[in-house]
Write an enzyme that holds these catalytic residues in place. Structure first.
Site, short mmCIF file in Angstrom:
data_model
loop_
_atom_site.label_atom_id
_atom_site.label_comp_id
_atom_site.label_asym_id
_atom_site.label_seq_id
_atom_site.Cartn_x
_atom_site.Cartn_y
_atom_site.Cartn_z
N SER A 16 -3.21 -4.42 0.69
CA SER A 16 -2.34 -4.72 -0.44
C SER A 16 -2.73 -6.03 -1.11
O SER A 16 -3.89 -6.24 -1.46
CB SER A 16 -0.88 -4.72 0.02
OG SER A 16 0.00 -4.72 -1.08
N ASP A 366 -0.29 5.66 -4.60
CA ASP A 366 0.28 5.59 -3.25
C ASP A 366 1.75 5.17 -3.28
O ASP A 366 2.27 4.68 -2.29
CB ASP A 366 -0.53 4.65 -2.37
CG ASP A 366 -0.44 3.18 -2.78
OD1 ASP A 366 0.28 2.88 -3.76
OD2 ASP A 366 -1.08 2.33 -2.13
N HIS A 419 1.99 3.49 0.51
CA HIS A 419 1.33 2.18 0.46
C HIS A 419 1.37 1.43 1.79
O HIS A 419 0.38 0.83 2.20
CB HIS A 419 1.99 1.33 -0.63
CG HIS A 419 1.32 0.02 -0.86
ND1 HIS A 419 0.04 -0.09 -1.35
CD2 HIS A 419 1.75 -1.25 -0.64
CE1 HIS A 419 -0.29 -1.37 -1.45
NE2 HIS A 419 0.74 -2.09 -1.03
#
Length: 464
Positions: A16, A366, A419
């Site tokens: 991320s 995602d 995610h």
């Protein structure tokens, strides 16, 4: 690690936002002191075997715009649509969302997630790389098969053209209208600190009166309201006045390029801090000495990869989940004492499988990062020797098609593409372990693609 493991290079696994910060690190470690770590131009080549980026928002995420602009995104919009009586009441907006906004605008790291690359990457008023949103009947494909498919045969349902380049639109009609039919007033020409006419002054007086009433009613009910002017929980919107707020709405629609100007207009203090650390453009000349400054190092469009031809870079991310891409907004009923803008949850596509729901346009991704942001650099921007990748570091796309858990016993699932939950995806974990054990990207089978990332990347006219 290299010294303690017999000279074996490290495999780095950022996730991320950490993907952006490790991109920054690779420039920092090479750069001479005091700006950098002084490791020299060969440091990454000597120490890193592969960088396996998971869910990397290389170009930021549109949901960061929603969060900074109105302290909401898809989750709040959906909740408002489900329970409008609670989430639209005065106390919730006064005591909760405004505190959330004041808090999140103090998180300067959030500004690293503002979309990068402007209209070149994300699209303009009348075009965008993506044109479809709903995953259907996926199959694994490679770059060659994708190049030969038309847009209606790529595993998505296509209902109508969507102007995804319009990240913010004030009204569903504005989001869908041809740009030639949209009349706009440039908000940047308006002084935000003063009301512009008598009607504004009257509206200000009405709002102040209404707020006093709300505060008194809440006090009778036992709620602790800060004061009758709301300034204890207000944000930079308070300084704009009705005139500035109306000007923002009258500009009608914002692309990734004008979103930067918008945020600088509505949150100048926040953006002044953020601009010292982050940049959102595209470099014309990467050899310009200004790009030696650290503010550019987390933007892949304004920095070069290290001189490490034997290193590999992976973009690993989930696909198959509707992911926020653009928003339909409206003015709040009471603009002076609340956050003056909110997602219009009444804006929806009537068609089954439409891209607009509860005021939010979705694309493949995602759930947090759109495919375009996660995949473009490894699909095109860094592929082969480019000005962003002068040493020709090999890049690979590894997509993981989302499959939700079939029952509660599976927890978050072992085939999830979401995610965060993708960290427990068995296929992804296997890929990481194999590379850590010595395998190359080619050993994994090269690219693993379910989306239209190569097709979308081809539509982006970026100097390479």
């Amino acid at each position: 690690m290299v010294a303690t493991n017999g000279g074996k290079k490290a495999v780095i696994i950022p996730h991320s936002m950490g993907v952006l910060y490790f991109l920054h690190f690779m420039k920092w470690v090479e750069a001479p002191a005091p700006m950098g770590g002084g490791g020299g131009p060969d440091w990454c080549s000597t120490h890193i075997k592969a960088v396996m980026n998971i869910g990397g928002p290389f170009f930021g995420v549109p949901k960061a715009v929603g969060g900074l602009f109105s302290a909401e995104a898809k989750d709040i919009a959906v909740a408002r649509a489900i329970a409008p009586g609670f989430l639209d009441n005065d106390l919730f907006r006064l005591q909760t969302l405004q505190h959330v906004m004041r808090m999140t605008r103090s998180w300067d790291s959030t500004m690293s997630m503002i979309p990068k690359g402007g209209d070149t990457i994300w699209g303009g008023l009348d075009w965008s790389p993506e044109e479809s949103c709903s995953p259907r009947n996926r199959k694994q494909r490679n770059n060659d098969t994708l190049a030969n498919e038309d847009e209606t045969g790529n595993g998505f349902s296509q209902t109508k053209h969507v102007n995804y380049g319009r990240i913010i639109s004030f009204g569903k009609d504005v989001a869908e209208a041809p740009s030639s039919e949209i009349e706009r007033i440039d908000f940047r020409a308006v002084e935000p600190h003063h009301s512009t006419d008598y009607a504004d002054a009257m509206q200000y007086a009405f709002v102040s009166l209404r707020v006093n009433c709300v505060a008194n009613v809440d006090a009778v009910k036992g709620y602790n309201v800060a004061n009758t002017t709301c300034r204890d929980v207000w944000t930079e919107y308070h300084d704009m006045g009705i005139g500035g707020i109306k000007a923002v709405a009258e500009y009608k629609t914002y692309t990734a390029g004008s979103v930067i100007d918008l945020l600088q207009f509505v949150a100048p203090k926040m953006m002044a801090r953020g601009s010292a650390h982050f940049s959102y453009g595209i470099a014309d000349n990467l050899d310009d000495p200004k790009y030696q400054h650290y503010k550019y190092w987390s933007n892949p469009l304004e920095t070069k990869l290290p001189n490490a031809p034997d290193m590999e870079i992976f973009s690993m991310y989930g696909v198959g989940i509707p992911t926020e891409r653009a928003y339909v907004y409206k003015l709040s009923p009471l603009t002076e004492c609340y956050i003056p803008f909110q997602i219009d949850t009444s804006a929806e596509d009537k068609d089954d499988g439409g891209c607009l729901k509860d005021g939010v346009y979705s694309v493949d991704g995602d759930e947090t990062v759109p495919v375009l942001s996660a995949g473009f650099m490894c699909a095109k921007g860094w592929r082969g020797k480019t000005r962003f990748n002068p040493s020709g570091i090999r890049t690979y796309i590894r997509e993981y098609d989302h499959s939700p858990p079939s029952n509660l016993l599976e927890g978050r699932g072992t085939q999830s593409g979401a995610h965060v939950d993708i960290m427990g995806n068995f296929a992804l974990i296997e890929d990481v372990i194999r590379v850590a054990a010595g395998a190359s990207g080619e050993d994994l089978g090269g690219d693993q693609v379910y989306s239209s990332i190569f097709k979308w990347s081809d539509k982006i006219n970026l100097q390479l």
